[in-house]
Design a protein around this motif. Structure first.
Motif, short mmCIF file in Angstrom:
data_model
loop_
_atom_site.label_atom_id
_atom_site.label_comp_id
_atom_site.label_asym_id
_atom_site.label_seq_id
_atom_site.Cartn_x
_atom_site.Cartn_y
_atom_site.Cartn_z
N THR A 255 0.72 -1.19 -0.17
CA THR A 255 -0.04 -0.05 -0.04
C THR A 255 0.77 1.23 -0.03
O THR A 255 1.69 1.25 0.83
CB THR A 255 -0.94 0.10 1.25
N LEU A 256 0.72 2.06 -0.95
CA LEU A 256 1.44 3.55 -1.17
C LEU A 256 0.33 4.59 -0.88
O LEU A 256 -0.34 4.56 -1.81
CB LEU A 256 2.24 3.32 -2.67
N GLU A 257 0.81 5.33 -0.06
CA GLU A 257 -0.08 6.50 0.39
C GLU A 257 0.81 7.58 0.62
O GLU A 257 1.91 7.89 0.87
CB GLU A 257 -0.60 6.27 1.79
N VAL A 258 0.13 8.74 0.01
CA VAL A 258 0.62 10.46 -0.07
C VAL A 258 -0.07 11.14 0.72
O VAL A 258 -1.31 11.00 0.43
CB VAL A 258 0.99 10.73 -1.33
N VAL B 60 11.25 6.68 -2.31
CA VAL B 60 9.85 5.68 -2.73
C VAL B 60 10.47 4.33 -3.19
O VAL B 60 9.86 3.30 -2.46
CB VAL B 60 9.07 6.42 -3.40
N GLN B 61 11.42 4.24 -4.08
CA GLN B 61 11.58 3.06 -4.40
C GLN B 61 12.19 2.20 -3.37
O GLN B 61 12.11 1.13 -3.34
CB GLN B 61 12.73 3.01 -5.60
N ASN B 62 13.06 2.89 -2.55
CA ASN B 62 13.81 2.05 -1.59
C ASN B 62 12.79 1.39 -0.69
O ASN B 62 12.88 0.42 -0.20
CB ASN B 62 14.74 2.98 -0.86
N ALA B 63 11.66 2.51 -0.21
CA ALA B 63 10.64 2.07 0.66
C ALA B 63 10.00 0.88 0.07
O ALA B 63 9.41 0.05 1.00
CB ALA B 63 10.05 3.15 0.85
N VAL B 64 9.63 0.74 -1.10
CA VAL B 64 8.97 -0.10 -1.68
C VAL B 64 9.53 -1.59 -1.69
O VAL B 64 9.17 -2.56 -1.40
CB VAL B 64 8.33 0.11 -3.06
N VAL B 65 10.95 -1.68 -2.38
CA VAL B 65 11.70 -2.55 -2.40
C VAL B 65 12.04 -3.15 -1.38
O VAL B 65 12.21 -4.60 -1.00
CB VAL B 65 12.80 -2.39 -3.50
N HIS B 66 12.56 -2.38 -0.33
CA HIS B 66 13.07 -2.81 0.94
C HIS B 66 11.89 -3.04 2.01
O HIS B 66 12.02 -1.97 2.73
CB HIS B 66 14.32 -2.09 1.41
N ASN B 67 11.26 -3.80 1.68
CA ASN B 67 9.94 -3.93 2.46
C ASN B 67 9.39 -5.46 2.79
O ASN B 67 10.41 -6.23 2.41
CB ASN B 67 8.55 -3.16 1.64
N LEU B 68 8.22 -5.65 3.50
CA LEU B 68 7.87 -6.88 3.60
C LEU B 68 7.45 -7.72 2.37
O LEU B 68 6.98 -7.08 1.25
CB LEU B 68 6.37 -6.94 4.37
N PRO B 69 7.72 -8.77 2.19
CA PRO B 69 7.16 -9.67 0.95
C PRO B 69 5.86 -9.19 0.33
O PRO B 69 5.92 -9.16 -0.78
CB PRO B 69 7.64 -11.22 1.20
N THR B 70 4.89 -9.10 1.17
CA THR B 70 3.62 -8.88 0.65
C THR B 70 2.80 -8.23 2.02
O THR B 70 3.33 -8.38 2.95
CB THR B 70 2.65 -10.15 0.43
N GLY B 71 2.08 -7.31 1.65
CA GLY B 71 1.18 -6.66 2.59
C GLY B 71 1.91 -5.46 3.35
O GLY B 71 1.44 -5.18 4.31
N GLY B 72 3.02 -4.95 2.78
CA GLY B 72 3.77 -3.82 3.35
C GLY B 72 3.07 -2.66 2.98
O GLY B 72 1.92 -2.23 2.41
#
Length: 362
Positions: free
Chosen positions: A233-236, A258-270
């Motif tokens: 989930t990506l929210e601004v 934003v890319q780091n936050a998405v890539v280095h996240n939980l496998p799913t549901g982050g």
């Protein structure tokens, strides 16, 4: 261009001390003449009486005064030489340290002891400068070594694949072209990242009025497909936050965060939250993401070039070159801002960027 030889600082101080003492002695003699001898009767042509007169006083006083001035001059020279040497001793230590630094040895420190004065202030400032130089040179050496390694890797892979294709003519050429395309794209991305990092470090870019909230929205819109594929989930949120700088570099900063936050996240549901606001005179961009727990001692090193955390996920689609946060830090520094990284207690990372707010036209 060579300079003509001149007196050393020690000789100049010595002559200054001696000259001052000689001038003081001459002034003392002048005072004696003005206020004493000129009022004594001159009986040089008549009979000498038993009372003092100018002739007798001059015959007795002048030789003694001349001898005293000679002694004062010698004393001033010797004393001035010794005192100047003691005063300039700290400067000699600073000069020796500067010569060592000029040969490339940056580990030497003066560490001058004693009470605070101008020389010790200069010594402390010189030690701080050496600390910064040593740190900067070490960082540049590590950067050059890491950059060479990163650039050599795709070239070595390309050469290996070409050697295999040359030895095996029956190998599928389509697969070879596709793999070479991927490797070449990675090398190009790395080169562009290095050029961007160099450009932001120099700070020679045009400046304009930029709204960080629009930067955050554009970065989120660009990376929304990646977030959806990873079920993140990506929210601004937030308000307008204006600053002055390069829109291109600030957009790259937002995309990297934003890319780091998405890539280095939980496998799913982050989750990833991008927030902008104004705090006092600063415009703030905050990017927060879920993810694995990060050691506290690891977080400060994430802004170093080619630094990757051991527990941070590295996907093939967005492998990166380890320059994401290094570019962010460089862009923030070039815009006169500050970058703060903090691990979240539940896992993940909180990145806060503070930039000077744009001045409103009156």
């Amino acid at each position: 261009m060579g300079r003509p030889p001149g007196l050393s600082a020690r000789w100049k101080l010595t002559l200054s001390y001696a000259g001052f003492l000689l001038l003081a002695g001459a002034l003392l003699l002048a005072v004696v003449w003005v206020f004493l001898l000129r009022y004594v009767p001159d009986n040089s042509r008549g009979l000498l009486g038993i009372s003092p007169n100018r002739y007798v006083l001059l015959q007795v006083f002048v030789p003694a005064a001349a001898a005293a001035l000679a002694v004062i001059l010698v004393f001033g020279l010797l004393g001035g030489w010794i005192l100047a040497g003691r005063m300039l001793a700290p400067l000699a230590r600073i000069t020796d340290a500067a010569r060592l630094a000029g040969t490339g040895s940056l580990s030497h420190r003066i560490r001058m002891t004693g009470r605070q004065d101008e020389f010790r202030e200069l010594s402390d400032a010189f030690d701080v400068m050496l600390d910064q130089l040593e740190s900067h040179v070490g960082e540049q050496q590590r950067f050059a070594a890491n950059a060479s390694h990163e650039l050599r890797t795709p070239l070595a892979i390309s050469r290996t694949m070409l050697d295999v294709a040359r030895r095996d003519p029956t190998r599928d050429r389509g697969e070879l072209v596709e793999r070479l395309h991927v490797v070449n794209a990675r090398a190009i991305d790395l080169t562009e990242a290095l050029l961007l990092l160099s450009r932001s470090d120099r700070g020679d870019f045009p400046r304009e009025d930029v709204d960080l909230s629009l930067i955050a929205e554009e970065a989120a819109e660009t990376l929304l497909p990646l977030a959806e594929r990873r079920r993140i989930t990506l929210e601004v949120t937030g308000d307008a936050a204006r600053t002055t700088g390069s829109a291109q570099l600030l957009l790259r900063m937002g995309l990297n965060l934003v890319q780091n936050a998405v890539v280095h996240n939980l496998p799913t549901g982050g989750e990833v939250t991008v927030h902008t606001e104004v705090r006092g005179a600063a415009s703030v961009l905050r990017v927060e993401n879920t993810g694995p727990l990060l050691p506290a001692d690891l977080v400060p090193t994430l802004t170093e070039p080619f630094r990757r955390g051991t527990d941070r996920v590295r996907t093939e689609e967005h492998a990166g070159a380890g320059l994401g946060l290094a570019i962010v830090q460089s862009v923030v520094r070039a815009h006169g801002g500050s970058l703060d990284l903090a691990p979240r207690p539940a896992g993940g990372l909180l990145v806060t960027v503070r930039l000077p707010g744009a001045r409103r036209a009156r």
